[in-house]
Write a protein that holds these residues in place. Structure first.
Motif, PDB file in Angstrom:
ATOM      1  N   GLY A 166      -0.326  12.038   2.041  1.00 57.81           N
ATOM      2  CA  GLY A 166       1.143  12.107   2.040  1.00 57.81           C
ATOM      3  C   GLY A 166       1.835  10.760   1.875  1.00 57.81           C
ATOM      4  N   GLY A 167       1.145   9.682   2.171  1.00 58.44           N
ATOM      5  CA  GLY A 167       1.775   8.356   2.064  1.00 58.44           C
ATOM      6  C   GLY A 167       1.629   7.728   0.690  1.00 58.44           C
ATOM      7  N   ILE A 168       0.966   8.416  -0.230  1.00 55.66           N
ATOM      8  CA  ILE A 168       0.683   7.799  -1.531  1.00 55.66           C
ATOM      9  C   ILE A 168       0.740   8.781  -2.711  1.00 55.66           C
ATOM     10  CG2 ILE A 168      -1.839   8.116  -1.249  1.00 55.66           C
ATOM     11  CD1 ILE A 168      -2.208   5.333  -2.539  1.00 55.66           C
TER      12      ILE A 168
ATOM     13  N   THR B  97      10.644   3.931  -0.950  1.00 53.60           N
ATOM     14  CA  THR B  97      11.204   3.631   0.370  1.00 53.60           C
ATOM     15  C   THR B  97      10.590   4.550   1.415  1.00 53.60           C
ATOM     16  OG1 THR B  97      13.290   2.840  -0.556  1.00 53.60           O
ATOM     17  CG2 THR B  97      13.326   3.503   1.750  1.00 53.60           C
ATOM     18  N   SER B  98      10.128   3.955   2.512  1.00 54.30           N
ATOM     19  CA  SER B  98       9.687   4.729   3.681  1.00 54.30           C
ATOM     20  C   SER B  98      10.699   4.486   4.785  1.00 54.30           C
ATOM     21  CB  SER B  98       8.310   4.240   4.168  1.00 54.30           C
ATOM     22  OG  SER B  98       7.306   4.655   3.276  1.00 54.30           O
ATOM     23  N   GLY B  99      11.175   5.565   5.417  1.00 51.66           N
ATOM     24  CA  GLY B  99      12.188   5.397   6.452  1.00 51.66           C
ATOM     25  C   GLY B  99      11.853   6.183   7.710  1.00 51.66           C
TER      26      GLY B  99
ATOM     27  N   ALA C  68       3.591   1.093  -4.866  1.00 50.15           N
ATOM     28  CA  ALA C  68       4.841   0.943  -4.109  1.00 50.15           C
ATOM     29  C   ALA C  68       4.859   1.918  -2.930  1.00 50.15           C
ATOM     30  CB  ALA C  68       6.037   1.198  -5.033  1.00 50.15           C
ATOM     31  N   ASP C  69       4.430   3.153  -3.165  1.00 51.43           N
ATOM     32  CA  ASP C  69       4.445   4.196  -2.137  1.00 51.43           C
ATOM     33  C   ASP C  69       3.505   3.829  -0.976  1.00 51.43           C
ATOM     34  OD1 ASP C  69       4.633   6.558  -0.743  1.00 51.43           O
ATOM     35  OD2 ASP C  69       3.868   7.854  -2.330  1.00 51.43           O
ATOM     36  N   GLY C  70       2.268   3.496  -1.318  1.00 54.10           N
ATOM     37  CA  GLY C  70       1.295   3.147  -0.276  1.00 54.10           C
ATOM     38  C   GLY C  70       1.726   1.914   0.505  1.00 54.10           C
ATOM     39  N   LEU C  71       2.260   0.927  -0.216  1.00 59.60           N
ATOM     40  CA  LEU C  71       2.658  -0.309   0.475  1.00 59.60           C
ATOM     41  C   LEU C  71       3.876  -0.095   1.368  1.00 59.60           C
ATOM     42  CD1 LEU C  71       2.183  -3.207  -2.116  1.00 59.60           C
ATOM     43  CD2 LEU C  71       1.047  -2.946   0.111  1.00 59.60           C
ATOM     44  N   ALA C  72       4.814   0.746   0.947  1.00 63.15           N
ATOM     45  CA  ALA C  72       5.995   0.998   1.790  1.00 63.15           C
ATOM     46  C   ALA C  72       5.542   1.589   3.124  1.00 63.15           C
ATOM     47  CB  ALA C  72       6.967   1.937   1.082  1.00 63.15           C
ATOM     48  N   THR C  73       4.587   2.518   3.075  1.00 59.39           N
ATOM     49  CA  THR C  73       4.063   3.116   4.313  1.00 59.39           C
ATOM     50  C   THR C  73       3.351   2.056   5.163  1.00 59.39           C
ATOM     51  OG1 THR C  73       3.767   5.180   3.069  1.00 59.39           O
ATOM     52  CG2 THR C  73       2.638   5.026   5.193  1.00 59.39           C
ATOM     53  N   ALA C  74       2.534   1.244   4.496  1.00 57.64           N
ATOM     54  CA  ALA C  74       1.749   0.230   5.221  1.00 57.64           C
ATOM     55  C   ALA C  74       2.632  -0.840   5.854  1.00 57.64           C
ATOM     56  CB  ALA C  74       0.764  -0.431   4.263  1.00 57.64           C
TER      57      ALA C  74
ATOM     58  N   ASN D 115       6.881  17.788   3.958  1.00 55.56           N
ATOM     59  CA  ASN D 115       8.112  17.113   4.305  1.00 55.56           C
ATOM     60  C   ASN D 115       8.138  15.745   3.672  1.00 55.56           C
ATOM     61  OD1 ASN D 115       9.519  18.953   5.923  1.00 55.56           O
ATOM     62  ND2 ASN D 115       7.821  18.780   7.340  1.00 55.56           N
ATOM     63  N   LYS D 116       7.826  15.686   2.456  1.00 51.52           N
ATOM     64  CA  LYS D 116       8.055  14.432   1.749  1.00 51.52           C
ATOM     65  C   LYS D 116       9.506  14.565   1.411  1.00 51.52           C
ATOM     66  CE  LYS D 116       6.409  10.784   0.129  1.00 51.52           C
ATOM     67  NZ  LYS D 116       6.247   9.703   0.752  1.00 51.52           N
ATOM     68  N   TYR D 117      10.040  15.123   2.262  1.00 55.24           N
ATOM     69  CA  TYR D 117      11.402  15.406   2.671  1.00 55.24           C
ATOM     70  C   TYR D 117      12.394  15.444   1.564  1.00 55.24           C
ATOM     71  CZ  TYR D 117       8.445  12.245   4.850  1.00 55.24           C
ATOM     72  OH  TYR D 117       7.335  11.577   5.193  1.00 55.24           O
TER      73      TYR D 117
HETATM   74 MG    MG Z   1       4.377   5.921   1.109  1.00 59.90          MG
END
Ligand code: MG
Ligand code: AMP
Length: 335
Positions: A175-177, A244-246, A288-294, A3-5
């Motif tokens: 999944g967050g990166i 973007t993480s939402g 960017a991906d890892g930091l948006a999650t963090a 569901n990386k949606y």
């Molecule tokens: Mg992420």
């Protein structure tokens, strides 16, 4: 990752507004990493065959990374790590080593907010491959599971390329990166194949090189977290990535609170009622991906402080205040 949606489909659509009309850049989409993947090439001086060939290779690279890093594929490398690394060191690919190394760096930079060993908590709260339990976990379950979480309990032997867990029951979740990493890798493949102007979008993890079809920077829209068809902001990027993480695609309500799929590894709870979305720009999409999650875990105040300390990274945090969305951003992002 499944569901990386279809997360941020608006981002997806807007990212391609630079892919329209007059000079028509070439665009193709495929399903991968549990979401829609779009590749757009805007080089005017290459023929369609050359572009299609480069795209096919880039898509194949993304599929390859999915086969390695998916938590949903029992045959993936991550699944092998999760099955055996609490018993013995497990050999892994250079790709996985690279991603885990960056995950370690981000873990330190964010005081533990980004943590790929969060997997047992992700499963406990029903956001993993299994279906969600009908009852929310109790305090004891959360405490017990927290013992299996922490990057300090993950041993990586960089020379031998092995991963080992120091506690029984530990698991990792990339999944967050991983989607950000896959977007970077796809761009690398395009570059190796002579492409200079392109955009790769993996469910909202966007990586761009050069310019869009109008000779302008790539235009990326950020979805309004509470209005499906609305936009919160539009950014223009060139040789950059944005993630973007939402909290609006994967969540459930508990005691009137929106519990998101991103878990605070320090207290074991899903992040609730803090950011509605976090958008980060960086020179590479994995960061960017890892930091948006963090930053989603850290929230606006601590999040902005962390972002200010990292070079070439900017960010925007949207917080749902009930009647309105309050936006916090670094100075560079505002510009
Ligand atoms: Mg992420
Ligand atoms: P993203 O959409 O990039 O923010 O990634 C969310 C996914 O990352 C979740 O679905 C989990 O698989 C995983 N995840 C959840 N919480 C964390 C965390 N604190 N650190 C790292 N990964 C996480």
């Amino acid at each position: 990752m499944k569901n990386k949606y279809l997360l941020l489909s608006i981002i997806f659509c807007l990212a391609i507004t630079g892919c329209a009309k007059s000079f028509m850049p070439l665009k193709r989409t495929q399903l991968a990493m549990g979401t829609t993947v779009e590749i757009c090439i805007a080089d005017a001086d290459l023929n369609a065959d050359a572009k299609l060939d480069a795209m096919a290779k880039a898509f194949e690279r993304i599929h390859q990374i999915e086969r390695i890093m998916s938590s949903y594929d029992q045959a993936s490398e991550v699944s092998a790590i999760n099955k055996f690394a609490d018993i013995r060191p497990v050999g892994v690919s250079a790709d996985t080593i690279k991603v885990i190394k960056r995950a370690e760096d981000l873990n330190k930079l964010t005081s533990g907010a980004f943590d790929v060993t969060v997997a047992p908590l992700v499963e406990l709260w029903g956001f993993g491959p299994q279906t969600r339990p009908s009852k929310a976990p109790g305090e004891d379950d959360i405490k017990k599971t927290l013992n299996m979480v922490g990057m300090d309990k993950l041993k990586i032997d960089y020379a031998a390329k092995t991963v080992r867990f120091m506690r029984r029951g530990m698991k990792i979740d990339l999944g967050g990166i991983a989607s950000g990493y896959a977007a970077d890798c796809a761009i690398d493949i395009l570059k190796e194949n002579g492409i200079k102007n392109a955009m790769v979008n993996i469910g909202g993890e966007v990586c761009c090189i050069g310019r869009s079809g109008f000779g302008r920077p790539w235009k990326i829209g950020i979805q309004h977290p509470r209005a499906k068809a609305g936009l919160l902001a539009t950014v223009y990027i060139e040789d950059k990535a944005m993630s973007t993480s939402g909290d609006y695609e994967k969540f459930f309500f508990r005691d009137g609170k929106r519990m998101s799929h991103i878990i605070n590894p320090l207290n074991g709870m899903p992040v609730a009622d803090m950011p509605a979305s976090v958008s980060i720009t960086a020179s590479d999409c994995m960061t960017a991906d890892g930091l948006a999650t963090a930053i989603f875990v850290l929230g606006p105040d601590a999040g902005i402080e962390v972002l200010k300390k990292i070079k070439s990274v900017e960010g925007m945090i949207a917080v749902d205040k009930g009647k309105n969305i309050e936006v916090y951003a670094t100075d560079g992002f505002k510009r």
